[in-house]
Structures are given as structure tokens and as C-alpha cells.
Design an enzyme around this catalytic site. Structure first.
Site, PDB file in Angstrom:
ATOM      1  N   GLY A  80       0.803  -1.215   0.000  1.00 44.98           N
ATOM      2  CA  GLY A  80       0.000   0.000   0.000  1.00 44.98           C
ATOM      3  C   GLY A  80       0.834   1.262   0.000  1.00 44.98           C
ATOM      4  O   GLY A  80       1.983   1.285  -0.463  1.00 44.98           O
ATOM      5  N   ASP A  88       1.673  -9.148  -1.346  1.00 41.01           N
ATOM      6  CA  ASP A  88       0.309  -8.749  -0.997  1.00 41.01           C
ATOM      7  C   ASP A  88      -0.634  -9.819  -1.537  1.00 41.01           C
ATOM      8  O   ASP A  88      -0.390 -10.374  -2.614  1.00 41.01           O
ATOM      9  CB  ASP A  88      -0.013  -7.380  -1.612  1.00 41.01           C
ATOM     10  CG  ASP A  88      -1.187  -6.687  -0.929  1.00 41.01           C
ATOM     11  OD1 ASP A  88      -2.309  -7.227  -1.002  1.00 41.01           O
ATOM     12  OD2 ASP A  88      -0.983  -5.621  -0.331  1.00 41.01           O
ATOM     13  N   LEU A 116       6.052   9.849   6.493  1.00 41.66           N
ATOM     14  CA  LEU A 116       5.930  10.361   5.135  1.00 41.66           C
ATOM     15  C   LEU A 116       4.719  11.277   5.012  1.00 41.66           C
ATOM     16  O   LEU A 116       3.692  11.069   5.643  1.00 41.66           O
ATOM     17  CB  LEU A 116       5.778   9.210   4.143  1.00 41.66           C
ATOM     18  CG  LEU A 116       6.835   8.105   4.212  1.00 41.66           C
ATOM     19  CD1 LEU A 116       6.510   7.018   3.201  1.00 41.66           C
ATOM     20  CD2 LEU A 116       8.219   8.685   3.971  1.00 41.66           C
ATOM     21  N   CYS A 144      -3.707   8.968   8.378  1.00 39.11           N
ATOM     22  CA  CYS A 144      -3.003   8.944   9.662  1.00 39.11           C
ATOM     23  C   CYS A 144      -3.548   9.877  10.728  1.00 39.11           C
ATOM     24  O   CYS A 144      -3.757   9.456  11.860  1.00 39.11           O
ATOM     25  CB  CYS A 144      -1.525   9.264   9.430  1.00 39.11           C
ATOM     26  SG  CYS A 144      -0.637   7.940   8.594  1.00 39.11           S
TER      27      CYS A 144
END
Length: 469
Positions: A13, A36, A165, A278
């Protein structure tokens, strides 16, 4: 010789893909395999035309240079685990939707499944690295699972290596990070595992920027960093409401505040609200942790950051309705931007989703244009936002357009919901000519030249800018 020769990343992802692609680019002596179970996602990573499943400036160039050399994408999770010296666990950790802690706690189901898969598959010792954003002491749970299910001669050292990030600048952030944080148990084995991962990063990151801390400090640092950044956004957004009521200009206020060296200018840009995978998730996680520790006042403090963000979205959509003569029923609204921020295709917690849901409830017609978000993702997000409304009903109100000009045609109002650079250079005179009059523009990202648009004929409302003199 480097101690780490093969790396496996479980999860392809927004975190695992770019992070491990850059590791492969910078460490040509290390074989990196990203695994994945989602076949379609792996096929996209392997696509001949590099039509990657994630849009991130610079990512395609990295993958072009490393894929097939020492960077590989596969659905063979077990082989990836068996072959690796070091395994990144980079799976999704969404907020729980049901059960204990629903709405606040992180759902660690995917982390647990990945951990059990490692224990069941590994036949030799591994370094297992938490890359997903997880609650404090998740490593303890992972260690318990690994120790209880491991095979003979297979031991595991667990590290925390959170990502910091910013989507849209992730590749630049990876090339030149402010810091790389590695947390480990302060045992001899833990410190050796930490040194092995540090050695990987030292291929391009200066050693002084690699911070080694205790395991639990590392886990909490990720939540704390996102909470502090979101707090700044909610603070400036709260001030934007005062600016609109008093005639002040939030851009001028933010610039003035940012000149204070103790504060600085970053994350002081008012907007319709923060989004992404996030900020909200990590703050809610921090709230749940505080409540679990019986720190009620701490929990309430952090909860207010999210409350302020939701208020900002509601306040913006209400201002649209109020300005359009207290009704938008049957009126066409153009929403420019659906991603939560520019230079990404990520829509998680995007402000546009909330705005469009509000406009749907007011029975408006909504045109959407975003240069990177796929239509299927838009329909999925809008369906999740209005679970009691059938998709067919939503599609009678909402229309996805192929350009900004198309989205604005015959609209009563234009909403700038994402700060895509192309929205600065739209032919606004052509937009005005094709709109119903009076034509309104609502700038939720402080993006356009309001005076220029007013000279064309638009009625312009800019977030955080009062009209009183």
C-alpha cells in the site's frame, strides 16, 4: 558484508510500496520483495506500462529503475517470508468500526494475521519490523504470537520503524528524511537487530539522522508526531472561524504567527479540514490509549482536535448553503478535488467526502473532478459515507467529470476542496461563461486569486477571510 541480504514487505500500500521501492533503489545489493494477497494490486505494480496502484510524484521513476533488478512484487507471501532476513509488516490498521474501542481503537486484525503467517511460515530466524502505525505495545502482542507459534531454530527480533511520510512528497521524504526512527528492546539481541536495520538505511541516510530508541517510545512517537501536526491544523482552522467573523485574514494571521521562531510556519495553512490515513486515526488511537490508562482529561484534550476538524467541514458546507440563499436543493455544485490533498490519489478521510455527503442531504446535484482519483474509489467512498443510501440513488445526484471545465458547466457554485496546482490555472473566464448566474466560488484551500475572480464577475468566499472592513 551487510547482514541483511533479503527484505520482504508484507503489504503493497501507501507505506510499504514507496518505502521498499526506495530501499531497493538505494540498496542494489539487497533483494526486496513486496508481497500482498491482492492480485489486482500486485498486477498493477508489475504492469508493463507502469500504471501503478498508487500515485506519488517520483514513484514511477524509482520503480522503473529497480523493478526486475532487485525489486519484485508478488502474491507468494510464504516464499517472501521464508527467503527474507528482515520482514516489514506494512498492512492496514484502520479504526475499529465495531466491538470494544469502536470509533477510536486501531483494528489490528491484519497485523495479527500477518504475524501468524510469519510464525507459521518462517523456518529460520527473522527480524520483524512494525512499519504500520500501531498502538503502543503492539510489538508485545506480536512477540507473544511469534514465540507461541514459531518453529524450532526460528527466533524473532521485533523492531518498530514508523514512517513519517507526507503523501505528495513521500519520495522526497524517503530520499532525505528528517529522521529515521528505530525502536528496539534494549537487550543485546534487540540492539543487534536495530543495528542491522540501521545499516540498511545508512546506504543513503546520514548516521546522525537515524535515531535508535526503546521499542515503546518508537511506537508512541508516531502517534505523538501526527497528533501534534493535526493539532496545529485544528488550531489555525479554529482561528479561521474568528477571522471570518471579524474581518481578519487568516493568511495574514498565519504568516505573522509563523514568523515567531518558537512556532514556525509549517502546518499553519487554514483549510476545509485535514484528511488522510493517519491524522484522525492516530489521534483517535491516542484518545483510546489515554482512556484505557484512565487519563480522562488527556483523552478529552486530544479528542477536541478531531472535533474541531469535523466542525470546520460542517461550517464550510453550511456557509455554502447560507450563501446560496439558504437552499441548494436542485442546484448544481462543482466540487474540484476529491483526494484529501494534492499530489496523491488517496481519499481516506478526505474533506470532499463530507462536503458531498452534506450537499447530497440538501438534495443538490454534485459534479466532481479530480485528476488522479479513480471513479470506482469515489463511488466506494460516497457509499461508505451514506450507508443507508443505495449507490443508484447517489448516482442520480452525483456525477464524475473528466475536466474542471466540464464539472463547472451549468453549476451555481464551484467548491475548491483539494489544492491541485491545475486549479490555479483554470480558464476562469470560460468557467464563468458556462455557469448559472450569480456564479459563486468557495475556496476551501486558499488557492485562487479572489480579487481576479471577482473582477470576472464571481462572488468569492475564501475560508478564513472575513468580508467586513
Amino acid at each position: 558484508m551487510p547482514r541483511v541480504k533479503q527484505i520482504c514487505c508484507i503489504g503493497a500500500g501507501y507505506v510499504g510500496g514507496p518505502t521498499c521501492a526506495v530501499i531497493a533503489l538505494k540498496c542494489p545489493h539487497i533483494r526486496v520483495t513486496i508481497v500482498d494477497l491482492n492480485q489486482a494490486r500486485i498486477d498493477a505494480w508489475n504492469s508493463p506500462d507502469f500504471n501503478l496502484p498508487i500515485y506519488e510524484p517520483g514513484l514511477e521513476d524509482v520503480v522503473r529503475k529497480a523493478r526486475g533488478r532487485n525489486l519484485f512484487f508478488s502474491t507468494d507471501v510464504d516464499k517472501g517470508i521464508r527467503d527474507a532476513d528482515l520482514i516489514f509488516v506494512s498492512v492496514n490498521t484502520p479504526t475499529k468500526k465495531s466491538g470494544v474501542g469502536a470509533g477510536f481503537a486501531a483494528d489490528l486484525n491484519y497485523v495479527e494475521l500477518a504475524t501468524r503467517r510469519i510464525a507459521a511460515t518462517a523456518t529460520s530466524s527473522k527480524i520483524v519490523v512494525e512499519k504500520s502505525t500501531v498502538p503502543c505495545r503492539t510489538a508485545e502482542s506480536m512477540r507473544t504470537i511469534l514465540d507461541a507459534n514459531s518453529k524450532p531454530n526460528a527466533r524473532f527480533d521485533i523492531l518498530s520503524n514508523p514512517e513519517f511520510l507526507a503523501e505528495g512528497t513521500a519520495i522526497d521524504d524517503l530520499f532525505a528524511p528528517d529522521r529515521v526512527l528505530i525502536g528496539s528492546l534494549q537487550t543485546q539481541e534487540g540492539k543487534e537487530a536495530c543495528a542491522a536495520l540501521s545499516e540498511v538505511y545508512q546506504n543513503w541516510v546520514p548516521k546522525e539522522r537515524i535515531l535508535t530508541v526503546g521499542l515503546w517510545s518508537s511506537e508512541l512517537s508516531k502517534l505523538a508526531a501526527n497528533a501534534m501536526l493535526a493539532q496545529r491544523i485544528s488550531s489555525i482552522n479554529a482561528l479561521s472561524a474568528i477571522c471570518e467573523a471579524t474581518g481578519a485574514n487568516i493568511a495574514e494571521v498565519a504568516h505573522s504567527i509563523g514568523q515567531d521562531s518558537r512556532i514556525g510556519p509549517k502546518f499553519l495553512r487554514a483549510s476545509v479540514g485535514f484528511g488522510g490515513s493517519c491524522f484522525q486515526k492516530d489521534i483517535l488511537n491516542l484518545v483510546y490509549l489515554s482512556e484505557s490508562l484512565n487519563l480522562k482529561e488527556v483523552a478529552e484534550y486530544w479528542k477536541q482536535v478531531v472535533t474541531m476538524n469535523e466542525y470546520q467541514k460542517r461550517r464550510f458546507s453550511k456557509r455554502v448553503v447560507d450563501t446560496l440563499f439558504n437552499t441548494i436543493t436542485g442546484k448544481r455544485i462543482a466540487v474540484l478535488g476529491f483526494a484529501f490533498k494534492a499530489d496523491t490519489g488517496d481519499t481516506r478521510e478526505s474533506a470532499a467526502i463530507t462536503l458531498i455527503r452534506d450537499f447530497q442531504q440538501e438534495r443538490a446535484l454534485v459534479n466532481i473532478y479530480d485528476p488522479q482519483v479513480e471513479p470506482n474509489q469515489i463511488w466506494t467512498d460516497l457509499t461508505e459515507a451514506s450507508p443507508l443510501v443505495p449507490l443508484a440513488t447517489i448516482q442520480r445526484q452525483v456525477f464524475i467529470c473528466s475536466s474542471a471545465l466540464e464539472a463547472c458547466k451549468n453549476a451555481e457554485a464551484v467548491i475548491i476542496a483539494t489544492e491541485w496546482a491545475e486549479f490555479k490555472t483554470i480558464d476562469w473566464e470560460a468557467v464563468y461563461a458556462g455557469m448559472n448566474k450569480p456564479a459563486f466560488v468557495f475556496d476551501g484551500r486558499l488557492l485562487v486569486d479572489a480579487d481576479k475572480l471577482r473582477s470576472i464577475g464571481f462572488n468569492v468566499t475564501v475560508i478564513g477571510r472575513g468580508e467586513r472592513l
